[in-house]
Scaffold this active site. Structure first.
Site, short mmCIF file in Angstrom:
data_model
loop_
_atom_site.label_atom_id
_atom_site.label_comp_id
_atom_site.label_asym_id
_atom_site.label_seq_id
_atom_site.Cartn_x
_atom_site.Cartn_y
_atom_site.Cartn_z
N CYS A 64 -7.89 88.73 129.16
CA CYS A 64 -7.23 87.95 130.33
C CYS A 64 -8.12 87.89 131.55
O CYS A 64 -8.23 86.77 132.44
CB CYS A 64 -6.14 88.76 131.02
SG CYS A 64 -4.66 88.41 129.56
N ASP B 134 7.24 65.06 138.04
CA ASP B 134 8.49 65.08 138.32
C ASP B 134 9.14 66.33 137.66
O ASP B 134 10.46 66.40 137.45
CB ASP B 134 8.85 63.84 137.01
CG ASP B 134 8.15 64.27 135.69
OD1 ASP B 134 7.54 65.22 135.48
OD2 ASP B 134 8.58 63.56 134.70
#
Length: 219
Positions: free
Chosen positions: A45, A139
């Site tokens: 990570c 959206d």
């Protein structure tokens, strides 16, 4: 039930390294890339957050905001950022969510409901499924989801490529073939007749009765 393509991305309020955000308000009229991490101060990570920081200008060119999430608290994120810069040379300037009560991880079905309500005492293995990428449109609909195993670093160049395709195909009635890259030929969708295709795209190549290729639209 997990999130599917075209589902509304769950909204939430969360603490981040840049203050409190309301997710849908934060997205505004942009695309958003939400990517998760099982634990701070873990090797894979660390490389991912640094690489993503280096790609930040490319995402900005595509009107796409970046936001990371880990179940560790915000204070831990701030300390981790120094290691990320030391390892990768990139400063993390995008927000990192501190999901210490696991609320967002559960909302996005990265952890089961019975996972508890605190990150305290949890190991990377406990959070192994918190290794996902979500691309969300203006959206607020989910456009793409990918989940990786803990030992496989993510390919964020592929996320850029996918966003290029998502944005192009939202504007034109085309699809992108395997391994497509920006500027390469595209596929005309079945909903477009040959006559309409000629009007829209000019010439096209009929490879098969159901496969027509044309130059990528430029506007």
């Amino acid at each position: 039930m997990g999130l599917r393509i075209n589902d509304t991305a769950p909204d939430f309020t969360a603490e981040t390294t840049q203050g409190e955000i309301h997710f849908h308000d934060w997205i505004k009229d942009s695309y958003a890339v939400l990517f998760s991490h099982p634990k701070n101060f873990t090797p894979v990570c660390t490389t991912e957050l640094g690489y993503m920081a280096g790609l930040a200008p490319e995402f900005a060119k595509r009107n796409a905001k970046i936001i990371g999430i880990s179940v560790d608290p915000v204070e831990s994120h701030d300390k981790w950022k120094a290691d990320i810069k030391a390892a990768t040379g990139h400063e993390v300037d995008y927000p990192l969510i501190g999901d210490r009560d696991l609320k967002v991880a559960k909302l996005y079905d990265m952890l089961p409901a019975e996972a508890g309500d605190t990150s305290e005492g949890r190991t990377p293995a406990d959070n192994a499924t918190v290794r996902s990428v979500f691309v969300i449109g203006p959206d607020k609909k989910v456009k793409l989801t990918i989940t990786y195993p803990m030992t496989t670093g993510r390919n964020f160049d592929e996320i850029l490529r996918a966003i290029d395709s998502i944005q192009l195909t939202a504007k034109h009635q085309v699809a992108t073939p395997a391994q497509w890259k920006q500027g390469e030929d595209v596929i005309i969708t079945a909903a477009v007749s040959d006559e309409d295709a000629t009007q829209r795209f000019g010439t096209f190549e009929r490879v098969l009765p159901y496969l027509r290729k044309t130059k990528q639209p430029v506007n």
